[in-house]
Design a protein around this motif. Structure first.
Motif, short mmCIF file in Angstrom:
data_model
loop_
_atom_site.label_atom_id
_atom_site.label_comp_id
_atom_site.label_asym_id
_atom_site.label_seq_id
_atom_site.Cartn_x
_atom_site.Cartn_y
_atom_site.Cartn_z
N GLY A 77 2.48 11.82 -5.82
CA GLY A 77 2.71 10.43 -6.29
C GLY A 77 1.31 9.95 -6.76
N PHE A 78 0.27 10.05 -5.94
CA PHE A 78 -1.40 9.73 -6.37
C PHE A 78 -1.71 10.52 -7.41
CE2 PHE A 78 -5.84 9.99 -5.13
CZ PHE A 78 -6.23 8.79 -5.69
N LYS A 79 -1.32 12.01 -7.68
CA LYS A 79 -1.74 12.87 -8.60
C LYS A 79 -0.97 12.52 -9.98
CE LYS A 79 -2.17 17.05 -8.23
NZ LYS A 79 -1.91 18.63 -7.78
N ARG A 80 0.38 11.92 -9.85
CA ARG A 80 0.98 11.34 -11.12
C ARG A 80 0.49 9.93 -11.53
NH1 ARG A 80 6.18 8.70 -11.11
NH2 ARG A 80 6.33 9.18 -8.68
N GLY A 81 0.16 9.29 -10.68
CA GLY A 81 -0.63 8.08 -11.33
C GLY A 81 -1.99 8.27 -12.01
N LEU A 82 -2.70 9.07 -11.09
CA LEU A 82 -3.91 9.54 -11.69
C LEU A 82 -3.94 10.24 -13.18
CD1 LEU A 82 -5.75 11.15 -8.71
CD2 LEU A 82 -6.33 8.78 -9.87
N ARG A 83 -2.74 11.05 -13.40
CA ARG A 83 -2.44 11.49 -14.73
C ARG A 83 -2.11 10.46 -15.72
NH1 ARG A 83 0.74 14.87 -12.87
NH2 ARG A 83 -0.81 16.71 -12.54
N GLU A 84 -1.41 9.39 -15.43
CA GLU A 84 -0.96 8.42 -16.26
C GLU A 84 -2.22 7.63 -16.53
OE1 GLU A 84 2.37 6.26 -15.23
OE2 GLU A 84 3.48 8.00 -14.49
N THR A 85 -2.99 7.41 -15.69
CA THR A 85 -4.34 6.49 -15.69
C THR A 85 -5.14 7.28 -16.63
OG1 THR A 85 -4.17 5.78 -13.55
CG2 THR A 85 -6.01 5.42 -14.72
N ALA A 86 -5.66 8.82 -16.59
CA ALA A 86 -6.31 9.18 -17.25
C ALA A 86 -5.62 9.59 -18.54
CB ALA A 86 -6.30 10.67 -16.55
N GLU A 87 -4.42 9.57 -19.03
CA GLU A 87 -4.25 9.68 -20.29
C GLU A 87 -4.32 8.54 -21.02
OE1 GLU A 87 0.14 10.59 -19.71
OE2 GLU A 87 -0.22 12.89 -19.26
N TRP A 88 -4.19 7.41 -20.33
CA TRP A 88 -4.47 6.04 -21.10
C TRP A 88 -6.15 5.92 -21.46
CZ3 TRP A 88 -7.63 1.58 -20.28
CH2 TRP A 88 -7.31 0.69 -21.05
N PHE A 89 -6.92 6.37 -20.66
CA PHE A 89 -8.49 6.34 -20.69
C PHE A 89 -8.59 7.11 -21.86
CE2 PHE A 89 -8.53 3.95 -16.86
CZ PHE A 89 -9.72 2.81 -17.17
N MET A 90 -8.01 8.38 -21.88
CA MET A 90 -8.43 9.46 -23.06
C MET A 90 -8.31 9.15 -24.48
SD MET A 90 -9.82 12.23 -21.63
CE MET A 90 -9.34 13.44 -22.45
N ASN A 91 -7.13 7.89 -24.52
CA ASN A 91 -7.19 7.33 -25.68
C ASN A 91 -8.38 6.67 -26.42
OD1 ASN A 91 -6.53 5.26 -27.69
ND2 ASN A 91 -4.44 5.69 -27.63
N GLY A 124 1.02 -1.17 0.12
CA GLY A 124 0.03 0.04 -0.19
C GLY A 124 0.74 1.26 0.01
N SER A 125 0.35 2.42 -0.17
CA SER A 125 1.00 3.72 -0.47
C SER A 125 1.29 4.47 0.84
CB SER A 125 0.20 4.62 -1.39
OG SER A 125 -0.92 5.00 -0.59
N ASN A 126 0.60 3.95 1.88
CA ASN A 126 0.43 4.80 3.09
C ASN A 126 0.02 6.16 3.17
OD1 ASN A 126 1.06 5.27 6.00
ND2 ASN A 126 3.17 5.51 5.62
N PHE A 127 -0.77 6.40 2.22
CA PHE A 127 -1.52 7.58 1.89
C PHE A 127 -3.13 7.43 1.89
CE2 PHE A 127 -3.31 10.79 -1.24
CZ PHE A 127 -3.06 11.82 -0.60
N GLU A 128 -3.78 7.95 2.75
CA GLU A 128 -5.24 8.04 2.74
C GLU A 128 -5.94 9.29 2.08
OE1 GLU A 128 -8.48 7.24 6.34
OE2 GLU A 128 -6.86 8.54 6.83
N VAL A 129 -6.90 8.80 1.47
CA VAL A 129 -7.67 9.96 0.73
C VAL A 129 -9.18 9.38 0.41
CG1 VAL A 129 -7.15 9.05 -1.37
CG2 VAL A 129 -7.77 11.35 -1.52
N SER A 130 -10.14 10.43 0.61
CA SER A 130 -11.42 10.12 0.41
C SER A 130 -11.66 10.19 -1.07
CB SER A 130 -12.44 11.25 1.20
OG SER A 130 -12.21 12.59 0.51
#
Length: 336
Positions: free
Chosen positions: A308-322, A245-251
């Motif tokens: 790091g979470f935002k970076r992962g979200l950005r990479e994920t969104a870029e994939w889905f935007m294809n 796990g990332s040891n980062f909590e987010v709602s």
């Protein structure tokens, strides 16, 4: 353990995490047999999207994890088994709990029984943070009590204990990887991050979601894959349960806002009652203690913390935007 001469069977290789793991193992020079779910279309799931350089190096076995004969056939000649095949959708487990017992518990029994009979040198069994239920304390370490708050989580508790029982009863070399909420390219739209991204990518501004207040510890798929490989290679992991796990909590609500930010989109959230879990079944809080993974495996998340979470979200969104990737998803339909 786990050198590139080893032959590795990956069950669930056609799925979200399994396909990423399979590809990474091939890139690292391992000899990989991919166990995919048999179907009449001869589909290899997400492995169909792999490059020819990956597919040409793969041996593919089509079968059903519920079939003990097929599982044993798939495992013959393999040194290591990375067992990911599982039913994982929580809402569908309310609908069809019997299939979760068959697939998750019986499927795991088939794997460890065959591993015992074939003298496999290592089995890495995949657990889930859902087995902890709502956190009784945070961050959640591996000693936290287990709580079956959905038929899915109950089946995974049973599967984990089945795997560990073979280690304790017969010395079968089993390790348990317990990933927290993995996200990334290829994830099913039944999960919250792809749900948000696919709706935004389809031009919607009003996003339908369930509860916004529960918190999660999201783990980018590359970190989860590195966790699998670290556990596979480690002698110290045998007989152990290890959080990844990332040891980062987010709602969930904050996650939606961060996704809108990285996609440069306006967002309005609408509660959709059909997406709400029954009150006592909702896992209100998850937050991983990942110290054991750091100490035993020298593993730690690369996509750590909010940035790091935002970076992962950005990479994920870029994939889905294809558009070719987005075409696999039905953003207008709630996927249980």
């Amino acid at each position: 353990m786990g050198n590139t001469k080893s032959k590795i069977l990956v069950t669930g290789a056609d799925g979200f995490i399994g396909s990423h793991l399979t590809e990474d193992l091939v890139r690292q020079g391992y000899n990989v047999r991919a166990f995919v779910y048999y179907n009449s279309f001869n589909s290899w799931g997400w492995l169909d999207s792999s490059t020819d350089s990956i597919k040409n190096e793969l041996e593919v076995f089509s079968g059903d994890i519920r079939d003990p004969y097929g599982v044993k056939e798939a495992m013959k000649g393999c040194d290591i088994v990375l067992h990911l095949a599982s039913l994982i959708a929580i809402p569908y487990s309310y609908h069809s709990p019997d299939t979760y017992v068959d697939t998750n518990i019986k499927g795991t029994l088939n794997v460890v029984q065959a591993a015992r009979e074939l003298n496999v040198s290592k089995v890495v069994h995949t657990s889930t943070s859902e087995v902890y239920g709502t956190a009784q304390y945070v961050p959640i370490d591996e000693e936290h009590p287990l709580q079956g708050q959905s038929p899915y989580s109950a089946s995974k508790i049973g599967a984990d204990q089945m795997a560990l029982s073979f280690y304790r009863s017969f010395g079968t070399p089993v390790s348990i990887i317990r990933p927290f909420n993995t996200y990334g390219p290829r994830q099913s739209a039944r999960a919250v991050i792809p749900t948000i991204i696919t709706q935004l990518a389809s031009g919607k501004q009003k996003i339908k979601l369930g509860s916004l207040h529960p918190t999660r510890d999201f783990n980018y798929v590359k970190d989860t894959v590195n966790g699998f490989i670290s556990i596979m290679k480690s002698e110290k992991s045998i007989g152990e349960v290890i959080n990844i796990g990332s040891n980062f909590e987010v709602s969930i609500g904050e996650t939606a806002r961060l996704i809108a930010e990285v996609m440069d989109a306006n967002i309005e959230i609408e509660t959709d009652d059909v997406r709400l879990r029954p009150e006592k079944s909702e896992v209100e809080r998850l937050w991983a203690n990942n110290q054991k993974a750091k100490q035993l495996l020298n593993w730690e998340p690369v996509y750590a913390g909010k940035e790091g979470f935002k970076r992962g979200l950005r990479e994920t969104a870029e994939w889905f935007m294809n558009k070719s990737n987005l075409s696999h998803y039905k953003a207008d339909v709630y996927n249980i």
